[in-house]
Design an enzyme around this catalytic site. Structure first.
Site, PDB file in Angstrom:
ATOM      1  N   ASN A   1       0.834  -1.194   0.000  1.00 51.84           N
ATOM      2  CA  ASN A   1       0.000   0.000   0.000  1.00 51.84           C
ATOM      3  C   ASN A   1       0.877   1.256   0.000  1.00 51.84           C
ATOM      4  O   ASN A   1       0.627   2.204  -0.745  1.00 51.84           O
ATOM      5  CB  ASN A   1      -0.913  -0.019   1.223  1.00 51.84           C
ATOM      6  CG  ASN A   1      -2.019   0.987   1.166  1.00 51.84           C
ATOM      7  OD1 ASN A   1      -2.781   1.023   0.224  1.00 51.84           O
ATOM      8  ND2 ASN A   1      -2.119   1.802   2.211  1.00 51.84           N
TER       9      ASN A   1
ATOM     10  N   ILE B   1      -5.619   5.280  -7.314  1.00 47.94           N
ATOM     11  CA  ILE B   1      -5.610   3.976  -6.642  1.00 47.94           C
ATOM     12  C   ILE B   1      -5.661   4.341  -5.161  1.00 47.94           C
ATOM     13  O   ILE B   1      -4.674   4.788  -4.589  1.00 47.94           O
ATOM     14  CB  ILE B   1      -4.362   3.143  -6.996  1.00 47.94           C
ATOM     15  CG1 ILE B   1      -4.312   2.854  -8.496  1.00 47.94           C
ATOM     16  CG2 ILE B   1      -4.367   1.839  -6.181  1.00 47.94           C
ATOM     17  CD1 ILE B   1      -3.080   2.093  -8.957  1.00 47.94           C
ATOM     18  N   PRO B   2      -6.830   4.197  -4.535  1.00 48.82           N
ATOM     19  CA  PRO B   2      -7.118   4.872  -3.260  1.00 48.82           C
ATOM     20  C   PRO B   2      -6.485   4.250  -2.018  1.00 48.82           C
ATOM     21  O   PRO B   2      -7.179   3.753  -1.126  1.00 48.82           O
ATOM     22  CB  PRO B   2      -8.646   4.818  -3.200  1.00 48.82           C
ATOM     23  CG  PRO B   2      -8.987   3.556  -3.927  1.00 48.82           C
ATOM     24  CD  PRO B   2      -7.981   3.466  -5.046  1.00 48.82           C
ATOM     25  N   CYS B   3      -5.176   4.334  -1.916  1.00 45.91           N
ATOM     26  CA  CYS B   3      -4.492   3.805  -0.743  1.00 45.91           C
ATOM     27  C   CYS B   3      -4.844   4.582   0.524  1.00 45.91           C
ATOM     28  O   CYS B   3      -4.692   4.064   1.630  1.00 45.91           O
ATOM     29  CB  CYS B   3      -2.980   3.776  -0.969  1.00 45.91           C
ATOM     30  SG  CYS B   3      -2.268   5.326  -1.521  1.00 45.91           S
ATOM     31  N   HIS B   4      -5.364   5.799   0.351  1.00 45.63           N
ATOM     32  CA  HIS B   4      -5.776   6.596   1.523  1.00 45.63           C
ATOM     33  C   HIS B   4      -6.988   5.997   2.228  1.00 45.63           C
ATOM     34  O   HIS B   4      -7.268   6.354   3.370  1.00 45.63           O
ATOM     35  CB  HIS B   4      -6.068   8.050   1.106  1.00 45.63           C
ATOM     36  CG  HIS B   4      -7.179   8.188   0.119  1.00 45.63           C
ATOM     37  ND1 HIS B   4      -7.001   7.996  -1.239  1.00 45.63           N
ATOM     38  CD2 HIS B   4      -8.492   8.498   0.285  1.00 45.63           C
ATOM     39  CE1 HIS B   4      -8.154   8.185  -1.859  1.00 45.63           C
ATOM     40  NE2 HIS B   4      -9.076   8.489  -0.956  1.00 45.63           N
TER      41      HIS B   4
END
Length: 159
Positions: free
Chosen positions: A116, A125-128
């Site tokens: 991540n 790419i929503p790593c948050h």
């Protein structure tokens, strides 16, 4: 090719490779990571489209990105990043949740965290959207403040 844009989370560098988005870098930009960048092109169609979709996202008018993506990473990283794309706008998942979605045990949560943290295309790419098992905002390559701001943007857009 690459370009830079201003955003609510600071200056971003958008990087295109072979017609796809390969990276989104937070300022201050680093050059030691080996990612290909090429020449600056503020008019490249893919970069313009990425900038447009990011602006819509930050304005609360976009919840899903529709961009060609080409993140560079290991097979495991690619699997994790694919799982991140399944976390819907305004939702979160834990590192353990992602491990389970990939057919691993909760013990793989640390490996998920490492992948991540290596995500080269944050926001899209929503790593948050990945949080600690206790609900805490654990590490974020762009900084915890940016992570909180991105989650706030999404929660405010839902209402």
């Amino acid at each position: 090719m690459w370009t830079e844009i201003d955003s609510p989370v600071g200056r971003l560098r958008l990087v295109e490779r072979e017609g796809s988005i390969a990276a989104i870098d937070f300022f201050p930009f680093t050059y030691a990571d080996g990612r290909p960048r090429g020449d600056r092109d503020d008019q490249h169609p893919v970069l313009l489209e990425c900038a447009r979709q990011l602006a819509e996202y930050f304005a609360g008018d976009r919840s899903v990105f529709d961009l060609p993506l080409a993140p560079i990473g290991t097979e495991w990283q690619q699997q994790v990043w694919g799982a991140l794309l399944e976390i819907r706008f305004g939702e979160t998942a834990t590192y353990g949740d992602i491990a389970l979605r990939l057919g691993k045990t909760n013990a793989a949560a640390r490996a998920v965290g490492l992948a991540n943290g290596s995500n080269p295309i944050p926001i899209v790419i929503p790593c948050h959207r990945v949080i600690g098992a206790d609900g805490s905002l654990t590490g974020y390559a762009g900084g915890i403040e940016r992570k909180q701001l991105l989650l706030d943007i999404e929660s405010e857009s839902l209402f």
